[in-house]
Scaffold this motif. Structure first.
Motif, PDB file in Angstrom:
ATOM      1  N   ILE A 165       1.695   9.077   9.121  1.00 14.29           N
ATOM      2  CA  ILE A 165       1.289   8.075   7.865  1.00 14.29           C
ATOM      3  C   ILE A 165       1.596   6.631   8.309  1.00 14.29           C
ATOM      4  N   HIS A 220       1.115   3.584   1.712  1.00 11.80           N
ATOM      5  CA  HIS A 220       1.449   4.435   3.018  1.00 11.80           C
ATOM      6  C   HIS A 220       2.856   3.961   3.457  1.00 11.80           C
ATOM      7  N   THR A 240      -1.890   5.841  10.518  1.00 15.01           N
ATOM      8  CA  THR A 240      -3.385   6.171   9.917  1.00 15.01           C
ATOM      9  C   THR A 240      -3.400   5.468   8.421  1.00 15.01           C
ATOM     10  N   GLY A 241      -2.118   5.134   7.756  1.00 11.03           N
ATOM     11  CA  GLY A 241      -2.062   4.774   6.494  1.00 11.03           C
ATOM     12  C   GLY A 241      -3.031   3.480   6.062  1.00 11.03           C
ATOM     13  N   ARG A 242      -3.085   2.658   7.100  1.00 11.22           N
ATOM     14  CA  ARG A 242      -4.129   1.646   6.750  1.00 11.22           C
ATOM     15  C   ARG A 242      -5.374   2.086   6.404  1.00 11.22           C
ATOM     16  N   TYR A 243      -5.775   3.163   6.735  1.00  7.44           N
ATOM     17  CA  TYR A 243      -7.292   3.689   6.652  1.00  7.44           C
ATOM     18  C   TYR A 243      -7.457   4.319   5.039  1.00  7.44           C
ATOM     19  N   TRP A 244      -6.217   4.554   4.862  1.00  4.00           N
ATOM     20  CA  TRP A 244      -6.263   5.552   3.501  1.00  4.00           C
ATOM     21  C   TRP A 244      -5.369   5.069   2.314  1.00  4.00           C
ATOM     22  N   GLY A 245      -4.351   4.180   2.585  1.00 10.37           N
ATOM     23  CA  GLY A 245      -3.055   3.676   1.590  1.00 10.37           C
ATOM     24  C   GLY A 245      -3.598   2.660   0.982  1.00 10.37           C
ATOM     25  N   PRO A 289       0.968  -1.290  -0.064  1.00  7.46           N
ATOM     26  CA  PRO A 289       0.054   0.074  -0.106  1.00  7.46           C
ATOM     27  C   PRO A 289       0.873   1.285   0.000  1.00  7.46           C
TER      28      PRO A 289
END
Ligand code: HEM
Length: 152
Positions: free
Chosen positions: A144, A82, A147-152, A80
């Motif tokens: 990053i 992120h 939180t990245g797992r929710y947008w990456g 991903p």
């Protein structure tokens, strides 16, 4: 296994970034009133304890981060966004720390040993610039990573 690796990773990150925050926002302003010999002695003592810990934190971040890429994401293919961003910013931080360790920190140690306060002040100024950049990058990287797992 992923739990252990990410625990290692998160501990490395929190110790490195938290340590830079403390140095930048608390230790340095607190010693700002002292004369250069005292100020540099305190800063030298603090940095001499903190930098080896950063080297260990970096090892933990790398082992934990790359380990988790294999255990949780099955390798480098299709990672991903992120995680790519985190790696890019992480390697910039590591390169900056490497430069700090081998150039201005070495100069500062030599200058303090010689009691050459002018050279030590110049070296610690360069250390401060690098730590400020790494603190900013570190804060962004933590956001990053967390939180990245929710947008990456
Ligand atoms: C240099 C190479 C790095 C790699 C390969 C890496 C890899 C990873 C991986 C695989 C995760 C799990 C994320 C997920 O599965 O969604 C993660 C999470 C995280 N990373 Fe990194 N990372 C690196 C650098 C950094 C740096 C430099 C920092 C901060 C200074 C950082 C802070 C975090 C945080 C706070 C998390 C979330 C907590 C956790 O899940 O452990 N990472 N990283």
């Amino acid at each position: 296994m992923t739990t252990v690796l990410l625990a290692l990773h998160a501990l490395g990150a929190v110790i490195w970034v938290g340590g830079m925050w403390l140095l930048h926002t608390a230790v340095r302003p607190a010693v700002g009133q002292l004369e250069p010999p005292q100020r540099l002695a305190v800063m030298h003592g603090a940095l001499a304890r903190f930098f080896p810990v950063v080297a260990i934190a970096i090892a933990a971040i790398l082992v934990g981060g790359y380990g988790a890429i294999f255990t949780a994401h099955g390798g480098f293919a299709g990672l991903p966004l992120h995680i790519d961003l985190m790696q890019a910013s992480g390697w910039i931080m590591i390169a900056l720390f490497g430069h700090l360790w081998f150039a201005p920190w070495r100069r500062m140690k030599d200058a303090v040993a010689r009691q050459d306060w002018k050279a030590a002040v110049a070296a610690i100024g360069q250390i401060r610039t690098i730590v400020t950049i790494n603190l900013a990058l570190g804060l962004v990287t933590v956001v990053i990573g967390a939180t990245g797992r929710y947008w990456g």
